[in-house]
Design a protein around this motif. Sequence first.
Motif, PDB file in Angstrom:
ATOM      1  N   MET A   1       0.121   2.402  12.063  1.00 13.07           N
ATOM      2  CA  MET A   1      -1.076   2.640  12.872  1.00 13.07           C
ATOM      3  C   MET A   1      -2.179   1.696  12.397  1.00 13.07           C
ATOM      4  O   MET A   1      -2.441   1.589  11.206  1.00 13.07           O
ATOM      5  CB  MET A   1      -1.522   4.101  12.723  1.00 13.07           C
ATOM      6  CG  MET A   1      -2.798   4.400  13.480  1.00 13.07           C
ATOM      7  SD  MET A   1      -3.361   6.105  13.322  1.00 13.07           S
ATOM      8  CE  MET A   1      -1.981   6.975  14.008  1.00 13.07           C
ATOM      9  N   GLN A   6      -7.424   4.618  12.958  1.00 15.73           N
ATOM     10  CA  GLN A   6      -7.707   5.695  12.009  1.00 15.73           C
ATOM     11  C   GLN A   6      -9.208   5.921  11.881  1.00 15.73           C
ATOM     12  O   GLN A   6      -9.651   7.050  11.838  1.00 15.73           O
ATOM     13  CB  GLN A   6      -7.096   5.369  10.652  1.00 15.73           C
ATOM     14  CG  GLN A   6      -5.591   5.399  10.654  1.00 15.73           C
ATOM     15  CD  GLN A   6      -5.006   5.001   9.323  1.00 15.73           C
ATOM     16  OE1 GLN A   6      -5.685   4.465   8.449  1.00 15.73           O
ATOM     17  NE2 GLN A   6      -3.719   5.251   9.155  1.00 15.73           N
ATOM     18  N   ASN A   9     -10.386   7.742  14.955  1.00 18.00           N
ATOM     19  CA  ASN A   9      -9.994   9.149  14.911  1.00 18.00           C
ATOM     20  C   ASN A   9     -10.889   9.940  13.967  1.00 18.00           C
ATOM     21  O   ASN A   9     -11.311  11.049  14.285  1.00 18.00           O
ATOM     22  CB  ASN A   9      -8.522   9.280  14.485  1.00 18.00           C
ATOM     23  CG  ASN A   9      -7.556   8.827  15.565  1.00 18.00           C
ATOM     24  OD1 ASN A   9      -7.845   8.903  16.760  1.00 18.00           O
ATOM     25  ND2 ASN A   9      -6.406   8.355  15.148  1.00 18.00           N
ATOM     26  N   GLN A  10     -11.187   9.359  12.808  1.00 15.74           N
ATOM     27  CA  GLN A  10     -12.050  10.035  11.838  1.00 15.74           C
ATOM     28  C   GLN A  10     -13.449  10.226  12.403  1.00 15.74           C
ATOM     29  O   GLN A  10     -14.065  11.274  12.222  1.00 15.74           O
ATOM     30  CB  GLN A  10     -12.096   9.251  10.522  1.00 15.74           C
ATOM     31  CG  GLN A  10     -12.919   9.921   9.444  1.00 15.74           C
ATOM     32  CD  GLN A  10     -12.364  11.276   9.029  1.00 15.74           C
ATOM     33  OE1 GLN A  10     -11.152  11.480   9.011  1.00 15.74           O
ATOM     34  NE2 GLN A  10     -13.244  12.204   8.712  1.00 15.74           N
ATOM     35  N   LYS A  34      -9.047  18.158  12.842  1.00 13.69           N
ATOM     36  CA  LYS A  34      -8.276  16.923  12.735  1.00 13.69           C
ATOM     37  C   LYS A  34      -8.223  16.345  14.138  1.00 13.69           C
ATOM     38  O   LYS A  34      -8.106  17.087  15.116  1.00 13.69           O
ATOM     39  CB  LYS A  34      -6.861  17.216  12.225  1.00 13.69           C
ATOM     40  CG  LYS A  34      -5.983  15.985  12.141  1.00 13.69           C
ATOM     41  CD  LYS A  34      -4.582  16.336  11.698  1.00 13.69           C
ATOM     42  CE  LYS A  34      -3.691  15.105  11.794  1.00 13.69           C
ATOM     43  NZ  LYS A  34      -2.279  15.449  11.574  1.00 13.69           N
ATOM     44  N   GLN A  36      -6.579  13.009  16.543  1.00  9.63           N
ATOM     45  CA  GLN A  36      -5.778  11.795  16.656  1.00  9.63           C
ATOM     46  C   GLN A  36      -5.411  11.542  18.107  1.00  9.63           C
ATOM     47  O   GLN A  36      -4.872  12.425  18.782  1.00  9.63           O
ATOM     48  CB  GLN A  36      -4.502  11.895  15.817  1.00  9.63           C
ATOM     49  CG  GLN A  36      -3.700  10.610  15.812  1.00  9.63           C
ATOM     50  CD  GLN A  36      -2.558  10.651  14.823  1.00  9.63           C
ATOM     51  OE1 GLN A  36      -2.444  11.562  14.014  1.00  9.63           O
ATOM     52  NE2 GLN A  36      -1.703   9.663  14.891  1.00  9.63           N
ATOM     53  N   ASP A  37      -5.737  10.366  18.583  1.00 12.04           N
ATOM     54  CA  ASP A  37      -5.317   9.882  19.900  1.00 12.04           C
ATOM     55  C   ASP A  37      -5.587  10.878  21.028  1.00 12.04           C
ATOM     56  O   ASP A  37      -4.711  11.163  21.840  1.00 12.04           O
ATOM     57  CB  ASP A  37      -3.828   9.512  19.870  1.00 12.04           C
ATOM     58  CG  ASP A  37      -3.534   8.447  18.820  1.00 12.04           C
ATOM     59  OD1 ASP A  37      -4.422   7.597  18.573  1.00 12.04           O
ATOM     60  OD2 ASP A  37      -2.443   8.472  18.238  1.00 12.04           O
TER      61      ASP A  37
END
Length: 80
Positions: A1, A6, A9-10, A34, A36-37
């Motif tokens: 990735m 990243q 996403n964070q 959390k 992601q995507d």
Amino acid sequence: MPVWAQAGNQQVAEQIAANLRESGQLHGYKIGVKFQDGTAWLRGSVTDREQLNTALNLVFQTEGVTRVVNNLEIAAAEPA
């Protein structure tokens, strides 16, 4: 990735947490985020169903969120 993915996403995860914290609508909650995507995962607890619904709505209003995986539980508020 890729590293940029990243970081993105964070940033979205941090924005979700800030939206929950700054909304003024949630009290006595503990929510971990959390992201992601396009998918946000929520884990933790809120004090009642109304706060659960509020938290979900706030998360869905965050730019970039297209799906939410809800692992929140309803738990009684701890005494102040």
